[in-house]
Write an enzyme that holds these catalytic residues in place. Structure first.
Site, PDB file in Angstrom:
ATOM      1  N   SER A  13       0.811  -1.225   0.000  1.00  0.00           N
ATOM      2  CA  SER A  13       0.000   0.000   0.000  1.00  0.00           C
ATOM      3  C   SER A  13       0.838   1.265   0.000  1.00  0.00           C
ATOM      4  O   SER A  13       0.381   2.312  -0.438  1.00  0.00           O
ATOM      5  CB  SER A  13      -0.952   0.001   1.200  1.00  0.00           C
ATOM      6  OG  SER A  13      -0.234  -0.049   2.409  1.00  0.00           O
ATOM      7  N   GLY A  52      -0.558   0.699 -17.421  1.00  0.00           N
ATOM      8  CA  GLY A  52      -0.798  -0.476 -18.273  1.00  0.00           C
ATOM      9  C   GLY A  52      -0.436  -1.790 -17.629  1.00  0.00           C
ATOM     10  O   GLY A  52      -0.369  -2.827 -18.302  1.00  0.00           O
ATOM     11  N   ASN A  88       7.578  -8.271   2.161  1.00  0.00           N
ATOM     12  CA  ASN A  88       8.083  -6.928   2.445  1.00  0.00           C
ATOM     13  C   ASN A  88       7.453  -6.300   3.686  1.00  0.00           C
ATOM     14  O   ASN A  88       8.120  -5.571   4.405  1.00  0.00           O
ATOM     15  CB  ASN A  88       7.819  -6.028   1.222  1.00  0.00           C
ATOM     16  CG  ASN A  88       7.876  -4.555   1.593  1.00  0.00           C
ATOM     17  OD1 ASN A  88       8.952  -3.975   1.733  1.00  0.00           O
ATOM     18  ND2 ASN A  88       6.711  -3.946   1.788  1.00  0.00           N
ATOM     19  N   SER A 140      16.897  -5.991   7.085  1.00  0.00           N
ATOM     20  CA  SER A 140      17.279  -4.615   7.413  1.00  0.00           C
ATOM     21  C   SER A 140      18.719  -4.639   7.897  1.00  0.00           C
ATOM     22  O   SER A 140      19.188  -5.666   8.419  1.00  0.00           O
ATOM     23  CB  SER A 140      16.373  -4.095   8.529  1.00  0.00           C
ATOM     24  OG  SER A 140      16.941  -2.944   9.122  1.00  0.00           O
ATOM     25  N   TYR A 153      12.836  -6.056  16.669  1.00  0.00           N
ATOM     26  CA  TYR A 153      12.908  -5.863  15.210  1.00  0.00           C
ATOM     27  C   TYR A 153      14.197  -6.492  14.645  1.00  0.00           C
ATOM     28  O   TYR A 153      14.155  -7.208  13.639  1.00  0.00           O
ATOM     29  CB  TYR A 153      12.856  -4.360  14.926  1.00  0.00           C
ATOM     30  CG  TYR A 153      12.931  -3.969  13.471  1.00  0.00           C
ATOM     31  CD1 TYR A 153      11.831  -4.112  12.633  1.00  0.00           C
ATOM     32  CD2 TYR A 153      14.096  -3.431  12.929  1.00  0.00           C
ATOM     33  CE1 TYR A 153      11.889  -3.731  11.301  1.00  0.00           C
ATOM     34  CE2 TYR A 153      14.168  -3.044  11.603  1.00  0.00           C
ATOM     35  CZ  TYR A 153      13.063  -3.197  10.789  1.00  0.00           C
ATOM     36  OH  TYR A 153      13.124  -2.822   9.464  1.00  0.00           O
TER      37      TYR A 153
HETATM   38  P1  NAP Z   1       6.053   1.305   5.909  1.00  0.00           P
HETATM   39  O1  NAP Z   1       6.204   2.578   5.130  1.00  0.00           O
HETATM   40  O2  NAP Z   1       5.767   1.392   7.366  1.00  0.00           O
HETATM   41  O3  NAP Z   1       4.962   0.383   5.183  1.00  0.00           O
HETATM   42  C1  NAP Z   1       4.665  -0.867   5.727  1.00  0.00           C
HETATM   43  C2  NAP Z   1       3.779  -1.628   4.785  1.00  0.00           C
HETATM   44  O4  NAP Z   1       3.467  -2.883   5.383  1.00  0.00           O
HETATM   45  C3  NAP Z   1       2.484  -0.932   4.495  1.00  0.00           C
HETATM   46  O5  NAP Z   1       2.092  -1.214   3.166  1.00  0.00           O
HETATM   47  C4  NAP Z   1       1.528  -1.580   5.479  1.00  0.00           C
HETATM   48  O6  NAP Z   1       0.217  -1.573   4.945  1.00  0.00           O
HETATM   49  C5  NAP Z   1       2.056  -3.004   5.523  1.00  0.00           C
HETATM   50  N1  NAP Z   1       1.766  -3.685   6.771  1.00  0.00           N
HETATM   51  C6  NAP Z   1       2.185  -3.355   8.015  1.00  0.00           C
HETATM   52  N2  NAP Z   1       1.725  -4.243   8.908  1.00  0.00           N
HETATM   53  C7  NAP Z   1       0.987  -5.145   8.221  1.00  0.00           C
HETATM   54  C8  NAP Z   1       0.239  -6.293   8.577  1.00  0.00           C
HETATM   55  N3  NAP Z   1       0.161  -6.705   9.863  1.00  0.00           N
HETATM   56  N4  NAP Z   1      -0.394  -6.989   7.616  1.00  0.00           N
HETATM   57  C9  NAP Z   1      -0.321  -6.587   6.321  1.00  0.00           C
HETATM   58  N5  NAP Z   1       0.367  -5.521   5.915  1.00  0.00           N
HETATM   59  C10 NAP Z   1       1.013  -4.799   6.854  1.00  0.00           C
HETATM   60  O7  NAP Z   1       7.377   0.402   5.773  1.00  0.00           O
HETATM   61  P2  NAP Z   1       8.619   0.540   4.773  1.00  0.00           P
HETATM   62  O8  NAP Z   1       9.549   1.576   5.330  1.00  0.00           O
HETATM   63  O9  NAP Z   1       8.154   0.651   3.375  1.00  0.00           O
HETATM   64  O10 NAP Z   1       9.342  -0.879   5.013  1.00  0.00           O
HETATM   65  C11 NAP Z   1       9.092  -1.999   4.205  1.00  0.00           C
HETATM   66  C12 NAP Z   1      10.004  -3.122   4.637  1.00  0.00           C
HETATM   67  O11 NAP Z   1      11.367  -2.705   4.555  1.00  0.00           O
HETATM   68  C13 NAP Z   1       9.782  -3.558   6.095  1.00  0.00           C
HETATM   69  O12 NAP Z   1       9.945  -4.950   6.208  1.00  0.00           O
HETATM   70  C14 NAP Z   1      10.899  -2.854   6.841  1.00  0.00           C
HETATM   71  O13 NAP Z   1      11.245  -3.502   8.009  1.00  0.00           O
HETATM   72  C15 NAP Z   1      12.001  -2.885   5.800  1.00  0.00           C
HETATM   73  N6  NAP Z   1      13.009  -1.848   5.998  1.00  0.00           N
HETATM   74  C16 NAP Z   1      12.700  -0.518   5.872  1.00  0.00           C
HETATM   75  C17 NAP Z   1      13.698   0.431   6.062  1.00  0.00           C
HETATM   76  C18 NAP Z   1      13.445   1.898   5.920  1.00  0.00           C
HETATM   77  O14 NAP Z   1      14.392   2.684   6.090  1.00  0.00           O
HETATM   78  N7  NAP Z   1      12.250   2.345   5.599  1.00  0.00           N
HETATM   79  C19 NAP Z   1      14.995   0.041   6.398  1.00  0.00           C
HETATM   80  C20 NAP Z   1      15.265  -1.311   6.524  1.00  0.00           C
HETATM   81  C21 NAP Z   1      14.263  -2.241   6.315  1.00  0.00           C
HETATM   82  P3  NAP Z   1      -1.108  -1.117   5.720  1.00  0.00           P
HETATM   83  O15 NAP Z   1      -0.710  -0.184   6.819  1.00  0.00           O
HETATM   84  O16 NAP Z   1      -1.897  -0.469   4.618  1.00  0.00           O
HETATM   85  O17 NAP Z   1      -1.697  -2.387   6.189  1.00  0.00           O
END
Ligand code: NAP
Length: 245
Positions: A13, A52, A88, A140, A153
């Site tokens: 999302s 598309g 993810n 991560s 985490y």
């Molecule tokens: P984000 O912006 O917080 O988005 C999280 C996504 O996961 C949203 O689409 C959310 O959708 C969905 N989600 C959360 N809990 C859920 C659940 N219980 N069931 C189904 N969907 C769920 O996270 P992000 O920063 O894009 O991170 C994505 C991945 O990369 C994660 O695994 C995170 O640990 C990893 N990561 C991120 C970073 C960073 O700097 N951002 C760094 C290292 C690793 P809804 O809220 O719509 O359900």
């Protein structure tokens, strides 16, 4: 049977997952995007359709691992194939280890690690049958180096690495690869919530002197899940601007 390669992307999302969904759709995959609500997936669905591409929204809380496993099964059955799985979606519940509750520890392990295991177990069976599969799990840099305030985490993300390497060893001979993408500091909602002091301290440790963007991670996932990526397995692709080297 769907003629396109079918890809499940969780957390589609927003943030990194949305970028992955859009990228895989652009690369010609039929993308099944998962998030907790269908409404939350409307924006990505519209963007992909406008470009598309082919997208299907599915609502599921992946922390309900039984429901999530059933969803993966249903997608594979409905399309007659499942080629790509990108685990993810992830959450944080930060706090110092000495004060961390059992509930906050369990919730993060359940959502980030157990859901990944269950989805891989279901998907792996279908992929083996099709003699092709690409699993890509998001970890991560916290899972590699640890991080103060993120014991739950970091444990979940380190677990994702061990899980993925084990899957790579078990399924490699069946045409199924399993890799990890480990992002560093990426501009998303997850990191926007951090205090400025934490962001400044992180920036000082990044040799390229910038935070990553979601497209940087989507590109790495696209390679790990590509047909050309068949000789890459059990790998941890760290995309962090040099932060952990
Ligand atoms: P984000 O912006 O917080 O988005 C999280 C996504 O996961 C949203 O689409 C959310 O959708 C969905 N989600 C959360 N809990 C859920 C659940 N219980 N069931 C189904 N969907 C769920 O996270 P992000 O920063 O894009 O991170 C994505 C991945 O990369 C994660 O695994 C995170 O640990 C990893 N990561 C991120 C970073 C960073 O700097 N951002 C760094 C290292 C690793 P809804 O809220 O719509 O359900």
């Amino acid at each position: 049977m769907n003629e396109k390669r079918v890809a499940i992307v969780t957390g589609a999302s927003r943030g990194i997952g949305r970028a992955i969904a859009e990228r895989l759709a652009r690369d010609g995959r039929h993308v099944v995007g998962v998030a907790r609500s269908i409404d939350g997936l409307a924006g990505v669905g519209e963007a992909i359709a406008a470009a598309g591409g082919s997208f299907e929204p599915r609502a599921c809380d992946i922390g309900d691992t039984k429901a999530f496993g059933e969803l993966v099964e249903a997608v594979a059955e409905q399309h007659g194939r499942l080629d790509i799985l990108v685990n993810n979606a992830g959450i944080t519940k930060d706090g110092l280890m000495l004060r961390m509750s059992d509930e906050d520890f369990d919730l993060v392990i359940q959502t980030n690690l157990k859901s990944t295991f269950v989805a891989c177990r279901v998907a792996g069976r279908h992929m083996m049958r099709g003699r092709f599969g690409r699993i890509c799990n998001l970890s991560s840099v916290s899972g590699i180096n640890g991080n103060a305030g993120q014991a739950n985490y970091a444990a979940s993300k380190a677990g994702v690495i061990g899980l993925t390497k084990s899957i790579a060893k078990e399924l490699g001979s069946k045409g199924v690869t399993a890799n990890v993408v480990a992002p560093g500091f990426i501009d998303t909602d997850m990191t926007a919530a951090l205090p400025q002091g934490v962001k400044d301290a992180a920036m000082a440790t990044i040799p390229v002197r910038k935070f990553g963007n979601v497209a940087d991670i989507a590109a790495a996932v696209a390679y790990c899940t590509s047909d050309e990526g068949g000789f890459l397995t059990g790998h941890v692709l760290v995309v962090d601007g040099g932060m952990t080297m």
